[in-house]
Design a protein around this motif. Sequence first.
Motif, mmCIF file in Angstrom:
data_model
loop_
_atom_site.group_PDB
_atom_site.id
_atom_site.type_symbol
_atom_site.label_atom_id
_atom_site.label_comp_id
_atom_site.label_asym_id
_atom_site.label_seq_id
_atom_site.Cartn_x
_atom_site.Cartn_y
_atom_site.Cartn_z
ATOM 1 N N LEU A 68 0.723 -1.298 0.008
ATOM 2 C CA LEU A 68 0.064 -0.087 -0.114
ATOM 3 C C LEU A 68 0.791 1.417 -0.144
ATOM 4 N N ILE A 69 2.016 1.305 0.688
ATOM 5 C CA ILE A 69 2.791 2.408 0.880
ATOM 6 C C ILE A 69 3.308 2.785 -0.735
ATOM 7 N N VAL A 70 3.612 1.640 -1.276
ATOM 8 C CA VAL A 70 4.148 2.011 -2.767
ATOM 9 C C VAL A 70 3.245 2.453 -3.596
ATOM 10 N N SER A 71 2.123 1.956 -3.457
ATOM 11 C CA SER A 71 0.950 2.752 -4.400
ATOM 12 C C SER A 71 0.847 4.284 -3.964
ATOM 13 N N ASP A 72 0.817 4.381 -2.529
ATOM 14 C CA ASP A 72 0.713 5.691 -2.097
ATOM 15 C C ASP A 72 1.779 6.643 -2.533
ATOM 16 N N VAL A 183 -6.681 -8.961 -9.920
ATOM 17 C CA VAL A 183 -8.193 -9.370 -9.197
ATOM 18 C C VAL A 183 -7.926 -9.572 -7.971
ATOM 19 N N PHE A 184 -6.990 -10.417 -7.366
ATOM 20 C CA PHE A 184 -6.791 -10.933 -6.053
ATOM 21 C C PHE A 184 -6.227 -9.807 -5.333
ATOM 22 N N ASN A 185 -5.278 -8.932 -5.779
ATOM 23 C CA ASN A 185 -4.904 -7.690 -4.995
ATOM 24 C C ASN A 185 -5.965 -6.618 -4.898
ATOM 25 N N SER A 186 -6.872 -6.498 -5.595
ATOM 26 C CA SER A 186 -7.777 -5.770 -5.397
ATOM 27 C C SER A 186 -8.855 -5.849 -4.547
ATOM 28 N N LEU A 187 -8.949 -7.249 -4.259
ATOM 29 C CA LEU A 187 -9.808 -7.804 -3.260
ATOM 30 C C LEU A 187 -9.300 -7.723 -1.929
ATOM 31 N N VAL A 188 -7.846 -7.994 -1.969
ATOM 32 C CA VAL A 188 -7.361 -7.875 -0.540
ATOM 33 C C VAL A 188 -6.779 -6.642 0.218
ATOM 34 N N SER A 189 -6.439 -5.621 -0.811
ATOM 35 C CA SER A 189 -5.791 -4.525 -0.457
ATOM 36 C C SER A 189 -6.677 -3.755 0.484
ATOM 37 N N ALA A 190 -8.011 -3.670 0.414
ATOM 38 C CA ALA A 190 -8.836 -2.747 1.396
ATOM 39 C C ALA A 190 -8.890 -3.559 2.707
ATOM 40 N N LYS A 191 -8.614 -4.856 2.837
ATOM 41 C CA LYS A 191 -8.335 -5.507 4.133
ATOM 42 C C LYS A 191 -7.171 -5.590 4.765
ATOM 43 N N ILE A 192 -6.175 -5.136 4.122
ATOM 44 C CA ILE A 192 -4.826 -5.153 4.711
ATOM 45 C C ILE A 192 -4.639 -4.029 6.096
ATOM 46 N N GLY A 225 3.532 -1.557 28.615
ATOM 47 C CA GLY A 225 4.622 -2.471 28.473
ATOM 48 C C GLY A 225 4.455 -3.506 27.345
ATOM 49 N N LYS A 226 3.420 -3.333 26.715
ATOM 50 C CA LYS A 226 3.044 -4.319 25.641
ATOM 51 C C LYS A 226 2.638 -3.453 24.111
ATOM 52 N N PRO A 227 2.785 -4.191 23.159
ATOM 53 C CA PRO A 227 2.275 -3.412 22.193
ATOM 54 C C PRO A 227 0.916 -3.693 21.677
ATOM 55 N N SER A 228 0.433 -2.513 21.283
ATOM 56 C CA SER A 228 -1.029 -2.657 20.530
ATOM 57 C C SER A 228 -0.913 -1.930 19.267
ATOM 58 N N TRP A 229 -1.844 -2.671 18.521
ATOM 59 C CA TRP A 229 -1.554 -2.332 16.927
ATOM 60 C C TRP A 229 -3.118 -1.647 16.818
ATOM 61 N N ASN A 230 -3.030 -0.611 15.679
ATOM 62 C CA ASN A 230 -3.974 0.299 15.564
ATOM 63 C C ASN A 230 -4.750 0.264 14.094
ATOM 64 N N HIS A 231 -4.493 -0.586 13.392
ATOM 65 C CA HIS A 231 -5.551 -1.039 12.290
ATOM 66 C C HIS A 231 -4.914 -0.052 11.147
ATOM 67 N N LYS A 232 -3.890 0.406 11.078
ATOM 68 C CA LYS A 232 -3.191 1.099 9.677
ATOM 69 C C LYS A 232 -2.158 0.165 9.416
ATOM 70 N N CYS A 233 -2.221 -0.897 9.269
ATOM 71 C CA CYS A 233 -0.923 -1.917 9.093
ATOM 72 C C CYS A 233 -0.768 -1.990 7.615
#
Length: 273
Positions: A68-72, A183-192, A225-233
């Motif tokens: 996604l970063i490369v697309s941006d 086709v595959f990539n366009s289906l998964v991209s939004a979910k990444i 003390g623990k990582p939390s992930w914020n859904h912009k992965c």
Amino acid sequence: MRTIIYYFSGTGNSLKIACDLALELGNTEFLSDETEVFSMVRVMKGGIDLSADRIGLVFPVYMFGLPLIVSDFVKKLEAESGHWRGEPDKYIFAVATNGGGPGGALKMLQSRLETKGLSLDAAFSVEMPGNYTPLYGAPSEDKQKILFENASGKVKEIVAYVLSGERGKFEFSNFFVNAVSSVFNSLVSAKIPGMDKKFSADEKCAGCPVCEKVCPADNIKIIKGKPSWNHKCQQCLACLQWCPEESIQYGKKTAGRKRYHHPDIKLEEIIQK
Ligand SMILES: Cc1cc2nc3c(=O)[nH]c(=O)nc-3n(C[C@H](O)[C@H](O)[C@H](O)COP(=O)(O)O)c2cc1C
Ligand code: SF4
Ligand code: SF4
């Protein structure tokens, strides 16, 4: 001739190739053949320097397509390249590192550039160790050695082609693979961005906080003390691969699987912020 290489890299393969290309491109009899290497993540925060005669893009293949970063980055490149269209001599080349299945990544890049009136002059695929631990562990040291030797030969071939000024060499997959990948990539991209819901840190976590620092998307915060992930992965897996305790897991299958990052790239070098 001046060259600027922009790279994106989660586990160092693409950074290693970008650096090796830069060394080889500068290794000519002309002092003016200088090459600089910049992180796409860093330059995205400001403007993209397009003043060089050649622009190289080096990145990994994700899910048979572009990260996604490369697309941006390509969108920003297109937006900032207005003054450039009158310079037909400008040369753009791309190198996609991958684990043996480049899919449609290079073709996607070419199509995106072309829709904005920019042309890709050459595109290459370089096989490196695969790093997608949710599916497989890192290859053996012997296998890695063979891949690195082959990649080093490939870098020399790419540089010879680029220095020759020739255009038109495209290491695309065949039509069918490109179409299915698209086709595959366009289906998964939004979910990444939300795929980080499967990350967790097990009891080995020492709160160090390497994962927070290494994440190119600022997607990790250490809380209590623990990582939390914020859904912009980005799914680059840098957090999982660089965690010194091998504490980060993705779903249930990564525990005990061999981790990977390129042996020549140091942690300080991969931090792209
Ligand atoms: C989310 C993700 C998806 C990937 N998808 C592919 C793929 O479709 N085909 C492939 O050959 N390798 C795939 N890989 C492997 C990487 O392209 C490869 O290991 C690459 O060289 C990693 O580059 P880096 O070390 O610069 O991050 C994937 C890796 C990740 C993390
Ligand atoms: S890098 Fe590993 S040990 Fe360090 S804070 Fe993150 S999960 Fe914990
Ligand atoms: S959370 Fe992990 S996988 Fe997602 S972008 Fe950050 S480092 Fe990469």
